[in-house]
Design a protein around this motif. Structure first.
Motif, PDB file in Angstrom:
ATOM      1  N   GLY A 294       0.819  -1.210   0.000  1.00  0.00           N
ATOM      2  CA  GLY A 294       0.000   0.000   0.000  1.00  0.00           C
ATOM      3  C   GLY A 294       0.852   1.258   0.000  1.00  0.00           C
ATOM      4  N   GLU A 295       1.922   1.255   0.802  1.00  0.00           N
ATOM      5  CA  GLU A 295       2.814   2.423   0.846  1.00  0.00           C
ATOM      6  C   GLU A 295       3.555   2.602  -0.472  1.00  0.00           C
ATOM      7  OE1 GLU A 295       3.865   2.587   5.629  1.00  0.00           O
ATOM      8  OE2 GLU A 295       4.928   1.180   4.330  1.00  0.00           O
ATOM      9  N   VAL A 296       3.956   1.492  -1.076  1.00  0.00           N
ATOM     10  CA  VAL A 296       4.621   1.559  -2.372  1.00  0.00           C
ATOM     11  C   VAL A 296       3.662   2.109  -3.427  1.00  0.00           C
ATOM     12  CG1 VAL A 296       5.518   0.131  -4.247  1.00  0.00           C
ATOM     13  CG2 VAL A 296       6.356  -0.207  -1.930  1.00  0.00           C
ATOM     14  N   GLN A 297       2.394   1.690  -3.344  1.00  0.00           N
ATOM     15  CA  GLN A 297       1.394   2.228  -4.263  1.00  0.00           C
ATOM     16  C   GLN A 297       1.282   3.742  -4.113  1.00  0.00           C
ATOM     17  OE1 GLN A 297      -1.809  -0.512  -3.010  1.00  0.00           O
ATOM     18  NE2 GLN A 297      -2.175  -0.844  -5.176  1.00  0.00           N
ATOM     19  N   TRP A 298       1.307   4.211  -2.863  1.00  0.00           N
ATOM     20  CA  TRP A 298       1.163   5.645  -2.632  1.00  0.00           C
ATOM     21  C   TRP A 298       2.359   6.440  -3.141  1.00  0.00           C
ATOM     22  CZ3 TRP A 298      -2.529   8.851  -2.290  1.00  0.00           C
ATOM     23  CH2 TRP A 298      -3.743   8.498  -1.708  1.00  0.00           C
ATOM     24  N   VAL A 299       3.533   5.818  -3.195  1.00  0.00           N
ATOM     25  CA  VAL A 299       4.698   6.504  -3.760  1.00  0.00           C
ATOM     26  C   VAL A 299       4.406   6.904  -5.205  1.00  0.00           C
ATOM     27  CG1 VAL A 299       7.103   6.213  -4.489  1.00  0.00           C
ATOM     28  CG2 VAL A 299       6.371   5.397  -2.236  1.00  0.00           C
ATOM     29  N   VAL A 300       3.772   5.992  -5.950  1.00  0.00           N
ATOM     30  CA  VAL A 300       3.397   6.278  -7.335  1.00  0.00           C
ATOM     31  C   VAL A 300       2.145   7.151  -7.389  1.00  0.00           C
ATOM     32  CG1 VAL A 300       2.657   5.245  -9.518  1.00  0.00           C
ATOM     33  CG2 VAL A 300       4.429   4.138  -8.153  1.00  0.00           C
ATOM     34  N   GLU A 301       1.150   6.828  -6.553  1.00  0.00           N
ATOM     35  CA  GLU A 301      -0.152   7.482  -6.632  1.00  0.00           C
ATOM     36  C   GLU A 301      -0.108   8.944  -6.218  1.00  0.00           C
ATOM     37  OE1 GLU A 301      -3.338   4.461  -7.230  1.00  0.00           O
ATOM     38  OE2 GLU A 301      -2.005   5.735  -8.384  1.00  0.00           O
TER      39      GLU A 301
ATOM     40  N   LEU B 250     -11.581  20.754  -5.399  1.00  0.00           N
ATOM     41  CA  LEU B 250     -12.516  19.635  -5.267  1.00  0.00           C
ATOM     42  C   LEU B 250     -12.011  18.395  -6.006  1.00  0.00           C
ATOM     43  CD1 LEU B 250     -15.904  21.541  -5.660  1.00  0.00           C
ATOM     44  CD2 LEU B 250     -15.061  20.417  -3.592  1.00  0.00           C
ATOM     45  N   ALA B 251     -11.413  18.590  -7.190  1.00  0.00           N
ATOM     46  CA  ALA B 251     -10.886  17.448  -7.943  1.00  0.00           C
ATOM     47  C   ALA B 251      -9.761  16.767  -7.172  1.00  0.00           C
ATOM     48  CB  ALA B 251     -10.384  17.912  -9.310  1.00  0.00           C
ATOM     49  N   THR B 252      -8.862  17.557  -6.591  1.00  0.00           N
ATOM     50  CA  THR B 252      -7.735  16.995  -5.852  1.00  0.00           C
ATOM     51  C   THR B 252      -8.200  16.241  -4.613  1.00  0.00           C
ATOM     52  OG1 THR B 252      -6.341  18.826  -6.606  1.00  0.00           O
ATOM     53  CG2 THR B 252      -5.529  17.528  -4.751  1.00  0.00           C
ATOM     54  N   VAL B 253      -9.063  16.873  -3.814  1.00  0.00           N
ATOM     55  CA  VAL B 253      -9.541  16.234  -2.580  1.00  0.00           C
ATOM     56  C   VAL B 253     -10.417  15.025  -2.907  1.00  0.00           C
ATOM     57  CG1 VAL B 253     -10.910  16.561  -0.482  1.00  0.00           C
ATOM     58  CG2 VAL B 253      -9.403  18.388  -1.288  1.00  0.00           C
ATOM     59  N   GLY B 254     -11.281  15.148  -3.921  1.00  0.00           N
ATOM     60  CA  GLY B 254     -12.154  14.038  -4.284  1.00  0.00           C
ATOM     61  C   GLY B 254     -11.383  12.825  -4.768  1.00  0.00           C
ATOM     62  N   LEU B 255     -10.428  13.047  -5.690  1.00  0.00           N
ATOM     63  CA  LEU B 255      -9.605  11.932  -6.168  1.00  0.00           C
ATOM     64  C   LEU B 255      -8.742  11.371  -5.046  1.00  0.00           C
ATOM     65  CD1 LEU B 255      -8.442  13.199  -9.678  1.00  0.00           C
ATOM     66  CD2 LEU B 255      -9.910  11.245  -9.215  1.00  0.00           C
ATOM     67  N   GLY B 256      -8.219  12.260  -4.197  1.00  0.00           N
ATOM     68  CA  GLY B 256      -7.362  11.819  -3.097  1.00  0.00           C
ATOM     69  C   GLY B 256      -8.090  10.906  -2.126  1.00  0.00           C
ATOM     70  N   THR B 257      -9.303  11.298  -1.720  1.00  0.00           N
ATOM     71  CA  THR B 257     -10.058  10.459  -0.780  1.00  0.00           C
ATOM     72  C   THR B 257     -10.467   9.134  -1.434  1.00  0.00           C
ATOM     73  OG1 THR B 257     -12.060  11.685  -1.417  1.00  0.00           O
ATOM     74  CG2 THR B 257     -10.938  12.370   0.605  1.00  0.00           C
ATOM     75  N   LEU B 258     -10.814   9.176  -2.718  1.00  0.00           N
ATOM     76  CA  LEU B 258     -11.193   7.947  -3.414  1.00  0.00           C
ATOM     77  C   LEU B 258     -10.017   6.974  -3.491  1.00  0.00           C
ATOM     78  CD1 LEU B 258     -13.185   6.270  -5.082  1.00  0.00           C
ATOM     79  CD2 LEU B 258     -12.477   7.569  -7.107  1.00  0.00           C
TER      80      LEU B 258
ATOM     81  N   GLY C 252      -4.614   5.668 -14.703  1.00  0.00           N
ATOM     82  CA  GLY C 252      -3.554   4.949 -14.008  1.00  0.00           C
ATOM     83  C   GLY C 252      -3.705   5.029 -12.509  1.00  0.00           C
ATOM     84  N   LEU C 253      -4.105   6.183 -12.043  1.00  0.00           N
ATOM     85  CA  LEU C 253      -4.302   6.416 -10.613  1.00  0.00           C
ATOM     86  C   LEU C 253      -5.312   5.429 -10.031  1.00  0.00           C
ATOM     87  CD1 LEU C 253      -3.490   8.733  -8.508  1.00  0.00           C
ATOM     88  CD2 LEU C 253      -5.693   9.732  -9.080  1.00  0.00           C
ATOM     89  N   LEU C 254      -6.467   5.329 -10.663  1.00  0.00           N
ATOM     90  CA  LEU C 254      -7.540   4.479 -10.148  1.00  0.00           C
ATOM     91  C   LEU C 254      -7.241   2.990 -10.384  1.00  0.00           C
ATOM     92  CD1 LEU C 254     -10.655   6.559 -11.255  1.00  0.00           C
ATOM     93  CD2 LEU C 254      -9.569   6.471  -9.012  1.00  0.00           C
ATOM     94  N   ALA C 255      -6.629   2.684 -11.530  1.00  0.00           N
ATOM     95  CA  ALA C 255      -6.355   1.285 -11.852  1.00  0.00           C
ATOM     96  C   ALA C 255      -5.409   0.646 -10.838  1.00  0.00           C
ATOM     97  CB  ALA C 255      -5.766   1.177 -13.256  1.00  0.00           C
ATOM     98  N   ILE C 256      -4.350   1.353 -10.490  1.00  0.00           N
ATOM     99  CA  ILE C 256      -3.389   0.814  -9.524  1.00  0.00           C
ATOM    100  C   ILE C 256      -4.034   0.635  -8.163  1.00  0.00           C
ATOM    101  CG2 ILE C 256      -1.238   1.309  -8.296  1.00  0.00           C
ATOM    102  CD1 ILE C 256      -0.253   2.674 -10.853  1.00  0.00           C
ATOM    103  N   ALA C 257      -4.898   1.584  -7.773  1.00  0.00           N
ATOM    104  CA  ALA C 257      -5.572   1.488  -6.478  1.00  0.00           C
ATOM    105  C   ALA C 257      -6.521   0.284  -6.441  1.00  0.00           C
ATOM    106  CB  ALA C 257      -6.339   2.773  -6.187  1.00  0.00           C
ATOM    107  N   VAL C 258      -7.343   0.127  -7.478  1.00  0.00           N
ATOM    108  CA  VAL C 258      -8.311  -0.977  -7.502  1.00  0.00           C
ATOM    109  C   VAL C 258      -7.603  -2.320  -7.643  1.00  0.00           C
ATOM    110  CG1 VAL C 258     -10.222  -1.988  -8.811  1.00  0.00           C
ATOM    111  CG2 VAL C 258     -10.157   0.476  -8.409  1.00  0.00           C
ATOM    112  N   LEU C 259      -6.623  -2.395  -8.547  1.00  0.00           N
ATOM    113  CA  LEU C 259      -5.915  -3.667  -8.743  1.00  0.00           C
ATOM    114  C   LEU C 259      -5.127  -4.073  -7.512  1.00  0.00           C
ATOM    115  CD1 LEU C 259      -5.567  -5.781 -11.044  1.00  0.00           C
ATOM    116  CD2 LEU C 259      -6.927  -3.756 -11.569  1.00  0.00           C
TER     117      LEU C 259
END
Length: 541
Positions: free
Chosen positions: A65-72, A222-230, A423-430
């Motif tokens: 999860g932490e490695v994912q956040w480095v990219v995300e 709103l875009a930054t906070v919304g995508l960030g929380t998601l 890419g942001l959402l795909a890595i998180a979901v996968l």
């Protein structure tokens, strides 16, 4: 005696014109040098970080999860702010904002190099994302302001070609630095490049007149906070589960915030995301294709280095070089692919290209352990590269051709933002799917192994590292080997599932193109209008 003022001779006028033209050409050369070097840092960062992830995970004792956040964290900020970065350049001066972006990127790179914890690195990567969001859109804006007519198209073609080459060399250089010096050196190398770019900007690049534009701060926030929380909710759900109250509240909050973003954009007079553009069926279809195809590509690019380094035993240099065929093929075929729309229309290449890419992504599911690169990963990379080559330039041309000239810039920006968000959402979901598959497979393989309770407890704590889990059973070498094989085999199984999903997404993007994108051929006038955007958008992604 009357003084007679003689008009300047034709020879003098010609000399002045020649001097002016020579100065302009020299300025244009330095503009290209500065924008190519600056943009290359942002493009290289993503590929180098992907190569470094397995080493970062071990060195900083990071979870998946932490490695994912480095990219995300980098991708999240860049996706949310790239449109605002372009508007800031129009409002405050493109050279100024480009320079601020370079400075922020350099300082963040320095912080990344000194990171001692995953959290510190994640925050530094987020600041890098801010810098990239400022410099990437303004690099092309500076070129557009200093070149005109036919020279502008050639300049952007030069920018595209050189940034592609540097992106190709980035993973190899980064892999060598990681292997022979340190992963920190891969970040520190940005510092001398940044100083050189800032000097060229100060010395040779002129500032452009500011434009009377308004900034959509509410939309950007709103875009930054919304995508960030998601993204946070999806990544943390992988380890904590969807039943966790914090995860549930986070995901609900993200939906509320993103809904508010859509409402604000609909009512804004100067929206960051003009929703009216999506009334075009082709524009909507092209962006849906982008979302699906770049989600598939991001999944593969994220997990492949873990397979190559942790499972196949590649060095970081070899893992970086493994990507070279992809970049070389993309660079070689980009100009040829740009003419496909005028010859065949939009629909055919945008169905054929993603279909070929889907075949390449499926091939990544076939290799097992200790497989030869040339007979396993190389064919998959080549076929994926062919598919993406057929897709990228026609996709960008289709996006630009689906809107009028006044919206060409914002259409290109939206398409780039969609690609990065994909890419942001795909890595998180996968991440959720891969970790769940890994755990299920590992539990099945551990059934026949009699592991000491202490070893099992240590293994449970390291499951989130996937193939990077390191468990020592010093008293029983044979059990140690079986445990390592179980971990490796479990990762390969979960990696195959990721490859299947990536191939499915690419195939879905081809279906979306077939259903939504109009099949008209591009006129010569439309082709001329889109030459510039074809190169800029294609390399940006």
């Amino acid at each position: 005696m009357t003084n007679i003022i003689k008009p300047p001779s034709d020879e003098g006028v010609i000399q002045n014109l020649n001097h002016s033209t020579d100065y302009q050409k020299e300025t244009q050369r330095w503009v290209l040098v500065a924008t190519i070097l600056g943009s290359s840092m942002a493009f290289i960062d993503g590929t180098v970080v992907n190569i470094a992830l397995p080493i970062l995970q071990s060195d900083l004792n990071a979870t998946t999860g932490e490695v994912q956040w480095v990219v995300e964290s980098y991708a999240l900020i860049l996706a949310a702010l790239v449109l605002v970065g372009g508007s800031l350049g129009d409002f405050l001066g493109r050279r100024r904002i480009f320079a601020i972006g370079i400075g922020l990127f350099a300082l963040a790179s320095l912080a990344c190099g000194f990171a001692t914890t995953p959290l510190f690195l994640i925050l530094a990567q987020a600041v890098q994302g801010i810098g990239a969001a400022l410099l990437v859109p303004n690099s092309l804006a500076i070129i557009s302001a200093n070149f005109d007519g036919a020279t502008r198209g050639r300049a952007i073609g030069t920018w595209s070609g050189f940034t592609t080459i540097t992106a190709a060399l980035g993973p190899v250089l980064g892999g060598w630095l990681i292997q022979n010096i340190s992963w920190r050196a891969a970040f520190f190398i940005n510092l001398p490049i940044s100083l050189l770019v800032l000097f060229i900007l100060w010395w040779r690049v002129p500032e452009n007149p500011r434009q009377d534009t308004k900034l959509d701060w509410w939309g950007a926030g709103l875009a930054t906070v919304g995508l960030g929380t998601l993204v946070y909710g999806l990544i943390e759900a992988g380890s904590q589960g969807f039943g966790n109250p914090v995860i549930i509240l986070t995901l609900i909050a993200s939906v509320v915030i993103l809904t508010a973003f859509v409402i604000v954009e609909r009512r804004s007079r100067s929206p960051m995301l003009p929703l009216g553009l999506f009334r075009s069926r082709t524009f909507s279809g092209a962006n849906l294709l982008t979302l699906l195809l770049y989600a598939a590509l991001s999944i593969n690019m994220f997990y492949l280095p873990f397979n190559l380094i942790q499972v196949q035993g590649y060095s970081t240099t070899a893992a970086g070089a493994a990507f070279l065929p992809f970049i070389i093929i993309m660079f070689t075929l980009s100009r040829w692919a740009g003419g496909l729309v005028s010859r065949f229309g939009s629909r055919i290449p945008l169905v054929v290209g993603p279909t070929i890419a889907a075949a390449g992504l499926f091939l990544f599911s076939l290799p097992g352990k200790n497989t030869d690169y040339w007979t396993s990963f190389f064919p998959a990379i080549v076929i994926l590269a062919l598919g993406m080559s057929v897709s990228v330039a026609p996709l960008t041309t289709t996006v630009m051709g689906s809107v009028d000239n006044s919206h060409a810039g914002i259409a290109s920006g939206i398409n780039n933002a969609v690609a990065r968000t994909a890419g942001l959402l795909a890595i998180a979901v996968l991440g959720i799917i891969v970790l769940s598959s890994f755990n299920a497979s590992l539990d099945s393989r551990l059934t026949g192994l009699e592991l000491p309770s202490q070893v099992r407890l240590e293994l449970d704590q390291q499951r989130v590292k996937l193939a990077g889990a390191e468990i020592k059973v010093s008293s029983n070498p044979q059990l140690q080997t079986k445990l390592k094989d179980s971990i490796t085999d479990s990762f390969i199984e979960s990696y195959r599932i990721a490859a299947y999903i990536a191939a499915g997404l690419a195939l879905a993007s081809a279906i979306a193109a077939g259903l939504l994108i109009e099949s008209k051929k591009q006129s010569a006038k439309e082709k001329d209008k889109n030459v510039e955007s074809m190169y800029s958008s294609g390399s940006d992604k």
